[in-house]
Each structure stands twice: as structure tokens, then as C-alpha cells.
Design a protein around this motif. Structure first.
Motif, PDB file in Angstrom:
ATOM      1  N   PHE A 120      11.608  -8.306  19.757  1.00 28.40           N
ATOM      2  CA  PHE A 120      10.593  -8.983  20.581  1.00 28.40           C
ATOM      3  C   PHE A 120       9.183  -8.651  20.069  1.00 28.40           C
ATOM      4  CE2 PHE A 120       7.932  -8.496  24.489  1.00 28.40           C
ATOM      5  CZ  PHE A 120       7.820  -9.828  24.810  1.00 28.40           C
ATOM      6  N   ASP A 121       8.982  -7.441  19.619  1.00 36.33           N
ATOM      7  CA  ASP A 121       7.726  -6.982  19.008  1.00 36.33           C
ATOM      8  C   ASP A 121       6.493  -7.335  19.850  1.00 36.33           C
ATOM      9  OD1 ASP A 121       6.113  -5.715  17.124  1.00 36.33           O
ATOM     10  OD2 ASP A 121       5.934  -7.518  15.871  1.00 36.33           O
ATOM     11  N   GLY A 122       6.548  -6.946  21.121  1.00 33.15           N
ATOM     12  CA  GLY A 122       5.393  -7.154  21.985  1.00 33.15           C
ATOM     13  C   GLY A 122       5.025  -8.610  22.193  1.00 33.15           C
ATOM     14  N   GLY A 123       5.968  -9.512  22.028  1.00 32.43           N
ATOM     15  CA  GLY A 123       5.713 -10.930  22.235  1.00 32.43           C
ATOM     16  C   GLY A 123       5.440 -11.703  20.956  1.00 32.43           C
ATOM     17  N   LEU A 124       5.442 -11.036  19.820  1.00 33.04           N
ATOM     18  CA  LEU A 124       5.228 -11.733  18.544  1.00 33.04           C
ATOM     19  C   LEU A 124       6.517 -12.363  18.020  1.00 33.04           C
ATOM     20  CD1 LEU A 124       2.855  -9.189  16.744  1.00 33.04           C
ATOM     21  CD2 LEU A 124       2.242 -11.299  17.955  1.00 33.04           C
ATOM     22  N   TYR A 125       7.663 -11.868  18.441  1.00 28.33           N
ATOM     23  CA  TYR A 125       8.982 -12.391  18.055  1.00 28.33           C
ATOM     24  C   TYR A 125       9.163 -12.460  16.536  1.00 28.33           C
ATOM     25  CZ  TYR A 125       9.104 -13.837  22.923  1.00 28.33           C
ATOM     26  OH  TYR A 125       9.058 -13.848  24.288  1.00 28.33           O
ATOM     27  N   ASP A 126       8.667 -11.456  15.841  1.00 28.37           N
ATOM     28  CA  ASP A 126       8.696 -11.524  14.374  1.00 28.37           C
ATOM     29  C   ASP A 126       9.475 -10.398  13.698  1.00 28.37           C
ATOM     30  OD1 ASP A 126       6.939  -9.484  14.980  1.00 28.37           O
ATOM     31  OD2 ASP A 126       5.392 -10.132  13.572  1.00 28.37           O
ATOM     32  N   LYS A 127      10.283  -9.666  14.447  1.00 23.52           N
ATOM     33  CA  LYS A 127      11.038  -8.556  13.854  1.00 23.52           C
ATOM     34  C   LYS A 127      12.542  -8.679  14.105  1.00 23.52           C
ATOM     35  CE  LYS A 127       7.440  -5.972  12.601  1.00 23.52           C
ATOM     36  NZ  LYS A 127       6.450  -6.941  12.256  1.00 23.52           N
ATOM     37  N   TRP A 128      13.028  -9.914  14.200  1.00 24.87           N
ATOM     38  CA  TRP A 128      14.442 -10.104  14.497  1.00 24.87           C
ATOM     39  C   TRP A 128      15.348  -9.557  13.397  1.00 24.87           C
ATOM     40  CZ3 TRP A 128      16.539 -11.364  19.009  1.00 24.87           C
ATOM     41  CH2 TRP A 128      15.666 -11.845  19.981  1.00 24.87           C
ATOM     42  N   ILE A 129      15.045  -9.819  12.150  1.00 31.10           N
ATOM     43  CA  ILE A 129      15.924  -9.359  11.069  1.00 31.10           C
ATOM     44  C   ILE A 129      15.864  -7.842  10.911  1.00 31.10           C
ATOM     45  CG2 ILE A 129      16.387  -9.484   8.592  1.00 31.10           C
ATOM     46  CD1 ILE A 129      15.676 -12.458   8.772  1.00 31.10           C
ATOM     47  N   PRO A 130      14.680  -7.217  10.867  1.00 32.01           N
ATOM     48  CA  PRO A 130      14.686  -5.753  10.773  1.00 32.01           C
ATOM     49  C   PRO A 130      15.396  -5.082  11.960  1.00 32.01           C
ATOM     50  CG  PRO A 130      12.505  -6.601  10.272  1.00 32.01           C
ATOM     51  CD  PRO A 130      13.327  -7.754  10.772  1.00 32.01           C
TER      52      PRO A 130
ATOM     53  N   SER B  52      10.428  -6.855   3.965  1.00 28.20           N
ATOM     54  CA  SER B  52      10.007  -6.708   2.577  1.00 28.20           C
ATOM     55  C   SER B  52       9.286  -7.959   2.089  1.00 28.20           C
ATOM     56  CB  SER B  52      11.217  -6.435   1.685  1.00 28.20           C
ATOM     57  OG  SER B  52      12.025  -7.587   1.587  1.00 28.20           O
ATOM     58  N   GLY B  53       9.057  -8.910   3.015  1.00 24.69           N
ATOM     59  CA  GLY B  53       8.375 -10.148   2.647  1.00 24.69           C
ATOM     60  C   GLY B  53       9.308 -11.324   2.430  1.00 24.69           C
ATOM     61  N   ARG B  54      10.606 -11.071   2.310  1.00 29.36           N
ATOM     62  CA  ARG B  54      11.573 -12.157   2.119  1.00 29.36           C
ATOM     63  C   ARG B  54      11.912 -12.776   3.472  1.00 29.36           C
ATOM     64  NH1 ARG B  54      16.879 -10.189  -0.321  1.00 29.36           N
ATOM     65  NH2 ARG B  54      17.207  -9.714   1.858  1.00 29.36           N
ATOM     66  N   GLU B  55      11.884 -14.099   3.554  1.00 29.61           N
ATOM     67  CA  GLU B  55      12.158 -14.797   4.807  1.00 29.61           C
ATOM     68  C   GLU B  55      13.574 -15.371   4.826  1.00 29.61           C
ATOM     69  OE1 GLU B  55       9.212 -17.851   5.076  1.00 29.61           O
ATOM     70  OE2 GLU B  55       7.697 -16.477   5.844  1.00 29.61           O
ATOM     71  N   THR B  56      14.125 -15.444   6.016  1.00 29.12           N
ATOM     72  CA  THR B  56      15.418 -16.080   6.218  1.00 29.12           C
ATOM     73  C   THR B  56      15.248 -17.150   7.273  1.00 29.12           C
ATOM     74  OG1 THR B  56      16.620 -14.047   5.691  1.00 29.12           O
ATOM     75  CG2 THR B  56      17.818 -15.730   6.928  1.00 29.12           C
ATOM     76  N   LEU B  57      15.679 -18.346   6.944  1.00 29.92           N
ATOM     77  CA  LEU B  57      15.685 -19.448   7.903  1.00 29.92           C
ATOM     78  C   LEU B  57      17.055 -19.491   8.579  1.00 29.92           C
ATOM     79  CD1 LEU B  57      13.918 -22.109   5.695  1.00 29.92           C
ATOM     80  CD2 LEU B  57      13.015 -21.090   7.785  1.00 29.92           C
ATOM     81  N   PRO B  58      17.181 -20.162   9.713  1.00 28.15           N
ATOM     82  CA  PRO B  58      18.496 -20.285  10.346  1.00 28.15           C
ATOM     83  C   PRO B  58      19.509 -20.850   9.352  1.00 28.15           C
ATOM     84  CG  PRO B  58      16.788 -21.097  11.809  1.00 28.15           C
ATOM     85  CD  PRO B  58      16.134 -20.835  10.480  1.00 28.15           C
ATOM     86  N   PHE B  59      20.739 -20.313   9.402  1.00 28.89           N
ATOM     87  CA  PHE B  59      21.777 -20.762   8.480  1.00 28.89           C
ATOM     88  C   PHE B  59      23.125 -20.789   9.186  1.00 28.89           C
ATOM     89  CE2 PHE B  59      21.811 -16.193   8.312  1.00 28.89           C
ATOM     90  CZ  PHE B  59      23.148 -15.855   8.214  1.00 28.89           C
ATOM     91  N   ARG B  60      23.983 -21.661   8.690  1.00 30.36           N
ATOM     92  CA  ARG B  60      25.361 -21.692   9.172  1.00 30.36           C
ATOM     93  C   ARG B  60      26.193 -20.892   8.190  1.00 30.36           C
ATOM     94  NH1 ARG B  60      30.297 -23.672   8.677  1.00 30.36           N
ATOM     95  NH2 ARG B  60      31.444 -24.224  10.557  1.00 30.36           N
TER      96      ARG B  60
END
Length: 147
Positions: free
Chosen positions: A124-134, A91-99
Motif C-alpha cells: 500500500f505504501d502510504g497510499g502510493l500503491y507502488d510497492k506491490w512487487i517488492p 531495481s527499476g524493472r517494471e512488470t505489467l499485469p500478465f496471464r
């Protein structure tokens, strides 16, 4: 003197023999002179990849001294131009690594991640590595510290 059963005697004898044999093997290996190399990457013969079940290296070790982890000066980049540590939720909201904020975290239940083939390949998204949260939820961005 305590009674020693035949089985226990054989266990002790076998253990002693194995330890002696192992010590001899280690001594022989230590006496072999190392092969002289070039001191460059050309000397590398094997690469070992350390895998933890559904957790990244940074999840466990990313904040430890001597590890680049989250402080990596050249992390993988996303199509957005930001580092791979800036994962968007779709949805456009980003999450950074957190403890996670919990005392005695090791004893707390942390939501399990998706283990499926489809979920892993979606992240993995075809090597883009940009869909971890979804693909795996916000928990995928959690990390641990030495404490």
C-alpha cells in the motif's frame, strides 16, 4: 413405496414449508413499488465492496467484457506518472499485469502472496500503491481470463 424415515419426512415437510414461506416473502417484496429517486448519485444509499482473499478485482475479472479493469481510462496513477498497472520491482524493472503461461491454469499451483499486515501495508505504501512487487512478489501482477 419406499420407506421414509421419520427424520426424512420431517426434512421434507420443513423444506416444503420453508420454500412456501420464502416464495410468499419474495412475492411481497416484488409487489412493493420502488422509491422514486433523482436518478443521480444522490440516490445511492449503500456501497458494497467485494473482496477476494488476497486477490484484486482485476485479478479475477479485469479482462471480462463490460469491466473496465485493465482498460480503465482513468486508473490510479503512481508517483512516476504511469498507471498503477506499471509496478516496479525495486531495481527499476517494471512488470505489467500478465496471464501465467500454463494450460489448465486453475489446476496449477500459483505462488501464494504474502498475507501479513506488514506486507500488505508495504504494498500500500502510504497510499502510493507502488510497492506491490517488492512486498508480495511478481505473482501479484498475475490475472485470470474467462477461459
Amino acid at each position: 413405496m419406499p420407506d421414509v424415515s421419520r427424520r426424512r419426512f420431517l426434512q421434507i415437510a420443513a423444506g416444503s414449508a420453508a420454500a412456501t414461506r420464502l416464495s410468499e416473502g419474495i412475492a411481497r417484496a416484488a409487489s412493493i413499488a420502488p422509491a422514486a429517486g433523482t436518478g443521480t448519485l444522490a440516490d445511492v444509499e449503500h456501497v458494497v465492496v467485494l473482496m477476494q482473499e488476497n486477490r484484486s478485482f482485476d485479478h479475477y475479472f479485469g479482462t471480462l467484457r463490460g469491466v473496465r479493469g485493465f482498460g480503465d481510462p482513468r486508473p490510479l496513477g503512481l508517483p512516476s506518472g504511469k498507471s498503477v498497472f506499471h509496478q516496479a520491482d525495486g531495481s527499476g524493472r517494471e512488470t505489467l499485469p500478465f496471464r501465467p503461461d500454463a494450460d489448465r491454469l486453475g489446476m496449477q499451483f500459483i505462488q501464494d502472496l504474502d498475507h501479513s499486515w506488514a506486507g500488505t501495508h508495504a504494498a500500500f505504501d502510504g497510499g502510493l500503491y507502488d510497492k506491490w512487487i517488492p512486498a508480495k512478489s511478481t505473482t501479484t501482477m498475475a490475472y485470470l481470463t474467462r477461459a
